[in-house]
Design an enzyme around this catalytic site. Structure first.
Site, short mmCIF file in Angstrom:
data_model
loop_
_atom_site.label_atom_id
_atom_site.label_comp_id
_atom_site.label_asym_id
_atom_site.label_seq_id
_atom_site.Cartn_x
_atom_site.Cartn_y
_atom_site.Cartn_z
N GLY A 1 53.43 53.59 14.12
CA GLY A 1 54.52 54.48 13.69
C GLY A 1 54.53 55.79 14.47
CB THR B 1 48.24 58.18 10.79
OG1 THR B 1 48.80 58.01 9.49
CG2 THR B 1 46.80 58.61 10.61
CG ASP C 1 49.98 57.29 6.02
OD1 ASP C 1 51.00 57.95 5.77
OD2 ASP C 1 49.96 56.06 6.11
NE ARG D 1 50.30 51.03 5.41
CZ ARG D 1 50.72 51.19 6.65
NH1 ARG D 1 51.95 50.87 6.97
NH2 ARG D 1 49.91 51.65 7.57
NE ARG E 1 71.16 61.71 -11.38
CZ ARG E 1 71.48 61.41 -12.63
NH1 ARG E 1 70.62 60.75 -13.41
NH2 ARG E 1 72.65 61.76 -13.13
CG HIS F 1 61.02 55.97 8.28
ND1 HIS F 1 61.32 55.08 7.28
CD2 HIS F 1 60.04 55.41 9.02
CE1 HIS F 1 60.56 54.01 7.42
NE2 HIS F 1 59.77 54.18 8.46
CD GLN G 1 57.60 61.24 3.37
OE1 GLN G 1 56.49 61.42 2.88
NE2 GLN G 1 58.34 60.19 3.08
NE ARG G 2 56.86 57.18 11.14
CZ ARG G 2 56.92 55.85 11.00
NH1 ARG G 2 56.22 55.28 10.04
NH2 ARG G 2 57.63 55.12 11.80
O1 F6P Z 1 51.34 54.81 8.56
C1 F6P Z 1 52.38 55.69 8.60
C2 F6P Z 1 53.54 55.22 7.75
O2 F6P Z 1 54.54 56.19 7.86
C3 F6P Z 1 53.19 54.91 6.30
O3 F6P Z 1 53.08 56.05 5.51
C4 F6P Z 1 54.33 53.99 5.93
O4 F6P Z 1 53.97 53.11 4.88
C5 F6P Z 1 54.54 53.21 7.18
O5 F6P Z 1 54.07 54.00 8.24
C6 F6P Z 1 56.00 52.85 7.41
O6 F6P Z 1 56.07 52.00 8.51
P1 F6P Z 1 57.44 51.57 9.21
O7 F6P Z 1 57.89 52.73 10.02
O8 F6P Z 1 57.05 50.43 10.03
O9 F6P Z 1 58.42 51.27 8.13
#
Ligand code: F6P
Length: 370
Positions: A11, A141, A143, A187, A283, A289, A291-292
């Protein structure tokens, strides 16, 4: 001239570009005897035909430390040990192409590989190292689940994003006397949820490491309402589950992608609460995503830059089979075996668990009966 190949796998994560820039700058400023190249989409750039390998010079990496994502792209379907391959009948399987990969990297004239990735990617690094490749790992990561390093870059950016979102949900919860459930990533490790709950001031925080007792959640909600007046903010990690239930998600659809796609536990909890007779409106917000994505915060730019320059130092010193790690406010390295042997989940005796409890945050293991 010696050649380094850089890959980003798994990811994406804010800070990947700052690592790449750190490697290139360190190579340039330490004797200029190395060329840096990038393989597009992890090792796929080497394995697939036509190959996609790009030169990473100072011009290519100028200013990229502020940019999210990765300029050399990434994939979660590029594990050379379990490489997705289509059979003649159209179905997919996976095959081990690690030896072929190493031969191709050597044929391209690379002296070393810097593999930037999470737990899965560093296990791949270890396999490639055992098979004769000069590899250095850089941990990545959001995480924060690699135990060899106190922090992975991207994690603190993710926590800033979740906390900003949480703050917004607090004011709307208060205005409407509502219960707001915010689902965050994580996760197997609840670090993002726990940090967000403390930073934001949540009433309830549910993490994968503590299967939750539903009655504890109901109790904590009741304690926040006087008649119809009150509000509650809940942070729940995507990998959280009730004591007597399981995680919510679906199996990965693509060959070579090993992970279950988690998501939706926040909605399951909302339905459960609505069915339990709680009258306040509820709610759910799933941040997913977001978050990334986007710009890394300053802390992560610095951490990622330091990891990149350290990775180059390890190449220069020929300390292969090691992963860069940030420990006790120092940039060190550990063997790839050490790096991947223990998964960094939240332990119940971690100081932030005590902090959360002292702040009155319910974690779902208080033992209420309803
Ligand atoms: O490992 C990082 C992460 O963002 C996890 O928190 C999440 O479960 C996973 O990747 C999501 O993966 P993908 O981008 O493949 O949906």
């Amino acid at each position: 001239m010696k050649k380094i190949l850089v890959t980003t796998g798994g990811g994406d994560c804010p800070g990947l570009n700052a690592v790449i820039r750190g490697i290139v700058k360190a190579a340039k400023n330490n004797g200029d005897e190395y060329e840096v190249w990038g393989s597009i989409e992890a090792f796929n750039g080497v394995l697939n035909e036509p190959q996609r390998i790009v030169r990473l010079d100072e011009e290519a990496v100028g200013g990229i430390h502020v940019k999210g994502g990765t300029i050399i792209r990434t994939t979660n379907k590029g594990n050379p040990v379990d490489f997705p391959t289509q059979l003649a009948d159209g179905t997919w399987t996976t095959v081990d192409r690690s030896k072929e990969l190493i031969d191709k990297i050597h044929a391209l004239g690379f002296d070393a590989v810097i593999n930037i990735g999470g737990d899965g990617s560093q296990k791949i690094s270890q396999t490639l190292f055992e098979n004769g490749l000069n590899v250095i790992g850089v941990p990545k990561t959001i995480d924060n689940d690699l135990s060899a390093t106190d922090y992975t870059f991207g994690f603190n950016t993710a926590v800033q994003i979740t906390t900003d979102s949480f703050d917004k949900l607090v004011t709307t919860a208060e205005s409407h006397n509502r219960i707001m459930i915010m689902e965050v990533m994580g996760r197997d490790a609840g670090w993002i949820a726990l940090h967000t709950a403390i930073a934001g001031g949540a009433e309830i925080c549910l993490i994968p490491e503590i299967p939750y007792n539903f009655c504890d959640i109901v109790e904590r909600i009741k304690s926040r309402y006087e008649g119809d007046t009150g509000f509650v903010n809940i942070v729940i990690a995507e990998g959280a589950k009730p004591v007597d239930g399981s995680v919510v998600g679906e199996a990965a659809k693509d060959a070579g992608d090993a992970h279950v796609k988690l998501g939706g536990i926040g909605n399951v909890l909302r339905a459960q609460l609505e069915n339990s007779g709680i009258e306040a409106q509820i709610r759910t917000t799933i941040l997913g995503h977001t978050q990334r994505g986007g710009t890394p915060i300053a802390f992560d730019r610095i951490l990622a830059s330091a990891m990149g320059t350290k990775a180059f130092e390890l190449v220069q010193n020929k300390e292969f089979g090691r992963m860069v790690a940030f420990k006790n406010n120092d940039m060190i390295s550990v063997t790839l075996t050490e790096a991947t042997e223990v998964y960094n989940t939240v332990s119940l005796d971690h100081y932030l668990i005590k902090t959360a409890r002292d702040l009155g945050i319910a974690l779902g293991d208080e033992g209420a009966v309803c």
